[in-house]
Scaffold this motif. Structure first.
Motif, mmCIF file in Angstrom:
data_model
loop_
_atom_site.group_PDB
_atom_site.id
_atom_site.type_symbol
_atom_site.label_atom_id
_atom_site.label_comp_id
_atom_site.label_asym_id
_atom_site.label_seq_id
_atom_site.Cartn_x
_atom_site.Cartn_y
_atom_site.Cartn_z
ATOM 1 N N PHE A 239 0.803 -1.217 0.000
ATOM 2 C CA PHE A 239 0.000 0.000 0.000
ATOM 3 C C PHE A 239 0.839 1.272 0.000
ATOM 4 O O PHE A 239 0.333 2.341 -0.358
ATOM 5 N N SER A 240 2.108 1.180 0.393
ATOM 6 C CA SER A 240 2.971 2.364 0.318
ATOM 7 C C SER A 240 3.761 2.394 -0.985
ATOM 8 O O SER A 240 4.217 3.449 -1.412
ATOM 9 N N GLY A 241 3.924 1.223 -1.619
ATOM 10 C CA GLY A 241 4.734 1.153 -2.831
ATOM 11 C C GLY A 241 6.190 1.393 -2.515
ATOM 12 O O GLY A 241 6.813 2.335 -3.024
ATOM 13 N N ASP A 242 6.767 0.527 -1.646
ATOM 14 C CA ASP A 242 8.130 0.772 -1.152
ATOM 15 C C ASP A 242 9.212 0.129 -2.016
ATOM 16 O O ASP A 242 10.373 0.113 -1.626
ATOM 17 N N GLY A 243 8.847 -0.382 -3.179
ATOM 18 C CA GLY A 243 9.845 -0.961 -4.075
ATOM 19 C C GLY A 243 9.957 -2.463 -3.986
ATOM 20 O O GLY A 243 10.658 -3.085 -4.798
ATOM 21 N N ASP A 244 9.282 -3.090 -3.035
ATOM 22 C CA ASP A 244 9.296 -4.551 -2.932
ATOM 23 C C ASP A 244 8.259 -5.141 -3.876
ATOM 24 O O ASP A 244 7.275 -5.752 -3.459
ATOM 25 N N TRP A 245 8.488 -4.913 -5.141
ATOM 26 C CA TRP A 245 7.577 -5.447 -6.144
ATOM 27 C C TRP A 245 8.323 -6.374 -7.085
ATOM 28 O O TRP A 245 9.530 -6.610 -6.937
ATOM 29 N N GLY A 246 7.634 -6.898 -8.070
ATOM 30 C CA GLY A 246 8.224 -7.891 -8.955
ATOM 31 C C GLY A 246 8.833 -7.295 -10.209
ATOM 32 O O GLY A 246 8.953 -6.074 -10.360
ATOM 33 N N ILE A 247 9.201 -8.170 -11.111
ATOM 34 C CA ILE A 247 9.732 -7.749 -12.401
ATOM 35 C C ILE A 247 8.587 -7.196 -13.248
ATOM 36 O O ILE A 247 7.411 -7.318 -12.893
ATOM 37 N N TYR A 248 8.924 -6.583 -14.365
ATOM 38 C CA TYR A 248 7.904 -6.000 -15.225
ATOM 39 C C TYR A 248 7.084 -7.086 -15.912
ATOM 40 O O TYR A 248 7.621 -8.084 -16.395
ATOM 41 N N ASN A 249 5.772 -6.879 -15.941
ATOM 42 C CA ASN A 249 4.883 -7.732 -16.726
ATOM 43 C C ASN A 249 4.697 -7.040 -18.065
ATOM 44 O O ASN A 249 3.914 -6.090 -18.186
ATOM 45 N N SER A 250 5.443 -7.499 -19.059
ATOM 46 C CA SER A 250 5.482 -6.805 -20.342
ATOM 47 C C SER A 250 4.206 -6.969 -21.157
ATOM 48 O O SER A 250 4.135 -6.508 -22.301
ATOM 49 N N ALA A 251 3.185 -7.603 -20.577
ATOM 50 C CA ALA A 251 1.888 -7.677 -21.246
ATOM 51 C C ALA A 251 1.018 -6.477 -20.890
ATOM 52 O O ALA A 251 -0.102 -6.355 -21.393
ATOM 53 N N TYR A 252 1.534 -5.593 -20.023
ATOM 54 C CA TYR A 252 0.754 -4.441 -19.577
ATOM 55 C C TYR A 252 1.628 -3.181 -19.592
ATOM 56 O O TYR A 252 2.833 -3.255 -19.407
ATOM 57 N N VAL A 253 0.993 -2.050 -19.806
ATOM 58 C CA VAL A 253 1.659 -0.757 -19.652
ATOM 59 C C VAL A 253 0.797 0.099 -18.725
ATOM 60 O O VAL A 253 -0.360 -0.228 -18.463
ATOM 61 N N THR A 254 1.378 1.174 -18.228
ATOM 62 C CA THR A 254 0.676 2.062 -17.303
ATOM 63 C C THR A 254 0.396 3.388 -17.986
ATOM 64 O O THR A 254 1.285 3.960 -18.623
ATOM 65 N N ASP A 255 -0.841 3.884 -17.857
ATOM 66 C CA ASP A 255 -1.140 5.180 -18.467
ATOM 67 C C ASP A 255 -0.774 6.313 -17.493
ATOM 68 O O ASP A 255 -0.275 6.069 -16.387
ATOM 69 N N ALA A 256 -1.012 7.528 -17.891
ATOM 70 C CA ALA A 256 -0.579 8.694 -17.121
ATOM 71 C C ALA A 256 -1.246 8.788 -15.749
ATOM 72 O O ALA A 256 -0.724 9.412 -14.835
ATOM 73 N N ASN A 318 9.179 7.286 -4.885
ATOM 74 C CA ASN A 318 9.229 8.141 -6.083
ATOM 75 C C ASN A 318 9.923 7.455 -7.252
ATOM 76 O O ASN A 318 10.725 8.063 -7.967
ATOM 77 N N GLU A 319 9.600 6.193 -7.434
ATOM 78 C CA GLU A 319 10.172 5.415 -8.539
ATOM 79 C C GLU A 319 9.280 5.533 -9.764
ATOM 80 O O GLU A 319 8.057 5.391 -9.670
ATOM 81 N N GLY A 320 9.888 5.805 -10.917
ATOM 82 C CA GLY A 320 9.117 5.855 -12.148
ATOM 83 C C GLY A 320 9.237 7.191 -12.845
ATOM 84 O O GLY A 320 10.245 7.902 -12.711
ATOM 85 N N VAL A 321 8.194 7.531 -13.575
ATOM 86 C CA VAL A 321 8.163 8.795 -14.311
ATOM 87 C C VAL A 321 7.080 9.682 -13.706
ATOM 88 O O VAL A 321 6.163 9.212 -13.044
ATOM 89 N N LEU A 322 7.203 10.997 -13.917
ATOM 90 C CA LEU A 322 6.260 11.938 -13.337
ATOM 91 C C LEU A 322 4.875 11.796 -13.958
ATOM 92 O O LEU A 322 4.731 11.615 -15.173
ATOM 93 N N MET A 323 3.855 11.899 -13.116
ATOM 94 C CA MET A 323 2.475 11.829 -13.576
ATOM 95 C C MET A 323 2.026 13.235 -13.971
ATOM 96 O O MET A 323 2.123 14.168 -13.155
ATOM 97 N N PRO A 324 1.564 13.422 -15.192
ATOM 98 C CA PRO A 324 1.140 14.759 -15.639
ATOM 99 C C PRO A 324 0.047 15.327 -14.743
ATOM 100 O O PRO A 324 -0.895 14.626 -14.361
ATOM 101 N N GLY A 325 0.191 16.606 -14.409
ATOM 102 C CA GLY A 325 -0.830 17.273 -13.609
ATOM 103 C C GLY A 325 -0.742 17.018 -12.117
ATOM 104 O O GLY A 325 -1.496 17.606 -11.349
#
Length: 432
Positions: A239-256, A318-325
């Motif tokens: 729930f905090s998103g502390d980086g303890d996640w898995g490898i990328y699931n290349s069947a999905y992408v994330t929108d903005a 703060n891992e990733g790319v900036l979310m617009p807006g």
């Protein structure tokens, strides 16, 4: 994601309470995990004592002893720290509220507030000692039950566990530690569960031996709670998103906005190139990015997409790319969704806790429940490591992670413990 409780209350209840920024979501769930483990341990110790498997131990206690100078100084120091920070927060709330976490970990605060609160607590400790002091010191012998030691176990587990978790995490991420040793040691993130478990276990077992508590009965009593605490702790990770996640699931992408969308695996390369700067910074290039495509099976259509892939928007690191807006401190989202391994571990560990809790009364061999816990926890963690992001070692051409090594040793150790305890139990029955 909810980096701290402020974001959780704002999203779930529509309440904006700035002081909740002090309470990290990960830390909140860790506290709940300790309380849950303490509750189950207390319950089990009481049950085993009723069965005659554990007994109260006589202990000499001195009453009427005056408060020592050390106690007064400790209270004064604790009061100074609390006053220094709390009064500092109140007096400079407009600036501090923007980043409470950084303020707490900094050297900023109110010197006057620290002195006032420190002096007050030191005086109260002194007055309390004077009020309760008897005319003469008396040493009495009282029976102390094993469950009455649970607060001691909890404090020792918290302190030793935190130290062990930090040490093992920094050993696993030595490169990051060397670059910023102070920041790595003082950060709110970066904890390795197994490191905490190992160090805390050593400290508590030594304490139990000193207090004449049957160690095998103790560890059996603790086993279900340890599994439960691990599952609750993973809630903090997820729930905090502390980086303890898995490898990328290349069947999905994330929108903005942070929502995941299932795409053709070929889209993976397009997103990589579109976010080349981010991925190159993380992995040194686009050639060695860990990923595996796994679209949602048709037979599991009732499950949401985020069960298979998640972008962790507003994650605490703060891992990733900036979310617009997005404005504020936590505005990052992973451009390609990852396997939410913490979520899988939450489900697995809660089910394993239920299993251990259901069999604990049926197993008569002391130490066997803990052996089963070691085997189950080791197997669970070993297989989840296959889709987790972790530092790998090079051992004679084999590339295991730290968790894979420890989990393998746990399975072996658990099996050996089960064998040894059964042998010991059968030998005792034969003699009797």
């Amino acid at each position: 994601m909810y980096p701290n409780l402020f974001y959780a209350f704002k999203d779930l209840l529509g309440l904006e309470l700035p002081f909740l920024k002090l309470f990290q979501t990960f830390g909140f769930f860790v506290a709940i995990a300790f309380l849950a483990a303490a509750y189950t341990l207390t319950s089990e110790l009481k049950r085993r004592e009723r069965l005659g498997l554990l007994k109260a131990v006589p202990e000499k206690i001195t009453k009427g002893k005056p408060v020592s100078t050390t106690d007064i100084i400790i209270n004064g120091v604790i009061g100074f720290i609390l006053g220094f920070k709390i009064i500092g927060i109140v007096s400079d709330w407009e600036n501090v509220s923007q980043d409470l976490q950084s303020f707490v970990m900094s050297a900023r605060g109110s010197l006057v507030g620290g002195i006032i609160v420190g002096a007050a607590l030191a005086y109260l400790k002194y007055r309390s000692g004077q009020k309760n002091k008897a005319e003469k010191e008396v040493t009495v012998t009282e029976l102390v039950h094993p469950y009455q030691r649970v607060p001691d176990f909890t404090v020792m587990a918290a302190v030793a566990g935190l130290i062990g978790a930090k040490v093992f995490h920094n050993l696993e991420n030595w490169g990051d530690f060397v670059q910023d040793p102070i920041g790595s040691l003082l950060s709110f993130s970066g904890l390795t569960f197994y490191g905490g478990l190992i160090v805390a276990s050593v400290v508590i077992i030594r304490y139990a031996r000193k207090k004449n508590i049957n160690v095998l009965q103790l560890i059996d009593s603790a086993a279900p709670g340890l599994m439960l605490a691990y599952g609750i702790g993973r809630m903090g990770c997820h729930f905090s998103g502390d980086g303890d996640w898995g490898i990328y699931n290349s069947a999905y992408v994330t929108d903005a906005t942070g929502h995941v969308n299932q795409v053709d695996p070929s889209k993976f390369q397009e997103v990589l190139k579109a976010n080349e700067q981010f991925f190159a910074r993380q992995y040194g290039g686009l050639e060695h990015i860990p990923h595996a495509a796994f679209p949602k099976p048709s037979g599991l259509s009732f499950l949401p997409d985020w069960f298979f892939a998640y972008g962790y928007p507003h994650n605490v690191i703060n891992e990733g790319v900036l979310m617009p807006g997005c404005t504020g401190r936590y505005c990052s989202v992973l451009p390609i969704s990852v396997y939410p391994t913490a979520l899988y571990e939450i489900i697995a560990c809660l089910l394993l806790f239920a299993l251990l809790w259901s069999i604990r009364k049926k197993i008569k061999v002391p130490g066997m429940v803990f052996g089963i816990y070691l085997v189950l926890n080791g197997i669970e963690r070993f297989f989840i490591e296959k889709i987790r992001v972790n530092t790998k070692y090079d051992i004679f051409g084999i590339h295991p992670t730290q968790a894979e090594i420890i989990s393998t040793l746990m399975v072996i150790g658990g099996a050996v413990l089960i064998w040894y305890c059964r042998k010991l139990y059968n030998s005792a029955k034969t003699i009797s």
